[in-house]
Design a protein around this motif. Structure first.
Motif, short mmCIF file in Angstrom:
data_model
loop_
_atom_site.label_atom_id
_atom_site.label_comp_id
_atom_site.label_asym_id
_atom_site.label_seq_id
_atom_site.Cartn_x
_atom_site.Cartn_y
_atom_site.Cartn_z
N THR A 294 6.06 0.49 -12.77
CA THR A 294 6.83 1.49 -13.51
C THR A 294 6.51 1.40 -15.00
OG1 THR A 294 8.58 1.33 -11.86
CG2 THR A 294 9.14 2.39 -13.93
N GLY A 295 6.38 0.19 -15.52
CA GLY A 295 6.03 0.00 -16.92
C GLY A 295 4.63 0.49 -17.26
N LEU A 296 3.75 0.52 -16.27
CA LEU A 296 2.38 0.99 -16.49
C LEU A 296 2.26 2.51 -16.36
CD1 LEU A 296 0.41 -1.79 -14.60
CD2 LEU A 296 0.57 -1.45 -17.07
N GLY A 297 3.34 3.20 -16.10
CA GLY A 297 3.30 4.66 -16.07
C GLY A 297 3.45 5.29 -14.70
N ALA A 298 3.82 4.54 -13.70
CA ALA A 298 3.98 5.12 -12.37
C ALA A 298 5.22 6.00 -12.33
CB ALA A 298 4.11 4.02 -11.32
N VAL A 299 5.06 7.21 -11.83
CA VAL A 299 6.18 8.13 -11.64
C VAL A 299 7.04 7.65 -10.47
CG1 VAL A 299 6.79 10.51 -11.05
CG2 VAL A 299 4.84 10.05 -12.55
N SER A 300 6.37 7.12 -9.46
CA SER A 300 7.03 6.60 -8.27
C SER A 300 6.16 5.47 -7.74
CB SER A 300 7.16 7.71 -7.23
OG SER A 300 7.78 7.24 -6.07
N CYS A 301 6.78 4.46 -7.13
CA CYS A 301 6.01 3.36 -6.57
C CYS A 301 6.80 2.70 -5.46
CB CYS A 301 5.64 2.34 -7.65
SG CYS A 301 7.05 1.64 -8.52
N GLY A 302 6.11 1.91 -4.66
CA GLY A 302 6.80 1.24 -3.57
C GLY A 302 5.91 0.23 -2.89
N THR A 303 6.50 -0.50 -1.97
CA THR A 303 5.78 -1.50 -1.20
C THR A 303 6.45 -1.63 0.17
OG1 THR A 303 5.03 -3.78 -1.15
CG2 THR A 303 7.14 -3.39 -2.21
N ASP A 304 5.64 -1.91 1.18
CA ASP A 304 6.18 -2.24 2.50
C ASP A 304 5.22 -3.17 3.21
OD1 ASP A 304 4.20 -0.68 3.72
OD2 ASP A 304 5.48 1.05 3.89
N THR A 305 5.74 -3.87 4.19
CA THR A 305 4.96 -4.87 4.90
C THR A 305 5.01 -4.57 6.39
OG1 THR A 305 5.60 -6.48 3.24
CG2 THR A 305 4.67 -7.34 5.26
N ALA A 306 3.86 -4.73 7.04
CA ALA A 306 3.78 -4.55 8.49
C ALA A 306 2.81 -5.58 9.05
CB ALA A 306 3.32 -3.13 8.83
N GLU A 307 2.49 -5.45 10.32
CA GLU A 307 1.61 -6.40 10.99
C GLU A 307 0.22 -6.46 10.37
OE1 GLU A 307 1.71 -4.85 14.88
OE2 GLU A 307 3.77 -5.46 15.23
N ASP A 308 -0.25 -5.36 9.79
CA ASP A 308 -1.60 -5.33 9.23
C ASP A 308 -1.63 -5.67 7.74
OD1 ASP A 308 -0.30 -3.00 8.58
OD2 ASP A 308 -2.07 -1.74 8.72
N GLY A 309 -0.54 -6.10 7.16
CA GLY A 309 -0.53 -6.51 5.76
C GLY A 309 0.46 -5.71 4.94
N ARG A 310 0.40 -5.94 3.64
CA ARG A 310 1.32 -5.26 2.72
C ARG A 310 0.62 -4.06 2.10
NH1 ARG A 310 4.24 -7.68 -2.58
NH2 ARG A 310 2.28 -8.81 -2.67
N ARG A 311 1.35 -2.97 1.99
CA ARG A 311 0.87 -1.75 1.35
C ARG A 311 1.66 -1.57 0.07
NH1 ARG A 311 0.99 3.22 5.20
NH2 ARG A 311 3.18 2.73 5.23
N VAL A 312 0.95 -1.49 -1.06
CA VAL A 312 1.56 -1.27 -2.36
C VAL A 312 1.01 0.03 -2.90
CG1 VAL A 312 1.98 -2.28 -4.63
CG2 VAL A 312 1.52 -3.76 -2.70
N TRP A 313 1.88 0.91 -3.37
CA TRP A 313 1.42 2.23 -3.80
C TRP A 313 2.11 2.67 -5.08
CZ3 TRP A 313 5.23 5.88 -4.11
CH2 TRP A 313 6.39 5.65 -3.39
N ALA A 314 1.45 3.59 -5.78
CA ALA A 314 2.01 4.17 -7.00
C ALA A 314 1.51 5.59 -7.17
CB ALA A 314 1.63 3.33 -8.22
N VAL A 315 2.37 6.45 -7.70
CA VAL A 315 2.01 7.83 -8.02
C VAL A 315 1.93 7.94 -9.53
CG1 VAL A 315 2.71 10.25 -7.86
CG2 VAL A 315 3.10 8.72 -5.94
N LEU A 316 0.83 8.50 -10.01
CA LEU A 316 0.59 8.65 -11.45
C LEU A 316 0.48 10.12 -11.81
CD1 LEU A 316 -0.20 7.36 -14.18
CD2 LEU A 316 -2.56 7.45 -13.40
N ASP A 317 1.20 10.52 -12.85
CA ASP A 317 1.13 11.90 -13.35
C ASP A 317 -0.13 12.04 -14.18
OD1 ASP A 317 1.85 14.49 -13.77
OD2 ASP A 317 3.62 14.05 -14.97
N LEU A 318 -1.00 12.99 -13.85
CA LEU A 318 -2.28 13.16 -14.52
C LEU A 318 -2.28 14.25 -15.57
CD1 LEU A 318 -4.56 12.82 -11.39
CD2 LEU A 318 -4.12 11.10 -13.15
N ARG A 319 -1.13 14.64 -16.05
CA ARG A 319 -1.04 15.70 -17.08
C ARG A 319 -1.35 15.16 -18.43
NH1 ARG A 319 1.30 18.43 -13.26
NH2 ARG A 319 3.31 18.56 -12.59
#
Length: 159
Positions: free
Chosen positions: A134-159
């Motif tokens: 969030t401090g790096l400029g992500a509009v939205s971000c999240g993380t989740d964990t499953a059997e195949d590993g952890r997924r970390v994501w962020a949405v960045l506004d490109l305007r």
């Protein structure tokens, strides 16, 4: 006048055996019962890369993401995209898997960057990286964990 039952004077014809053996029914491939749905990106441009989980992976992933964003015509948010991608990939590398996959998609002048560590058996609930994203400029971000590993994501506004 009584009618007598007529019995045929030849044996009944049996059906021929099947040409192929019968196959068991295919397994259910729906989302019911799965821990997490596979990532699906539809109706937008996307790209992905698979990298070795090494210290240099964050820099390589940043190069790939910036090159792809430039090909799509986005040059405004280079520093923010580089910082977010680096943080996402460093987080995935820290999980200790053998590889990291990076996924990028765009829609309506926003970019989705996802890093997946392919390390099974991680404990869920690690959200320490979210304030950094969030401090790096992500509009939205999240993380989740499953059997195949952890997924970390962020949405960045490109305007």
């Amino acid at each position: 006048m009584a009618t007598a039952e007529h019995t045929p004077d030849y044996p009944p014809k049996s059906p021929p055996p099947p040409k192929r053996p019968l196959q068991p029914p295919r397994p259910e491939t729906g989302l019911v019962g799965t821990a997490r749905a596979r990532m699906k990106v539809r109706n937008r441009r996307s790209a992905n890369w698979c990298l070795e989980a090494a210290p240099w992976a964050a820099g390589k992933a940043t190069e790939h993401v910036l090159r792809q964003l430039h090909e799509w015509g986005y040059r405004e948010a280079d520093q923010a995209a580089a910082d977010l991608t680096g943080a996402l990939v460093r987080t995935a590398v820290a999980d200790g898997g053998r590889r990291v996959s990076v996924h990028l998609a765009d829609q309506e002048r926003q970019a989705l960057v996802v890093a997946l560590s392919h390390q099974p058996g991680l404990a869920g609930g690690d959200t320490a990286v979210l304030p950094e994203l969030t401090g790096l400029g992500a509009v939205s971000c999240g993380t989740d964990t499953a059997e195949d590993g952890r997924r970390v994501w962020a949405v960045l506004d490109l305007r």
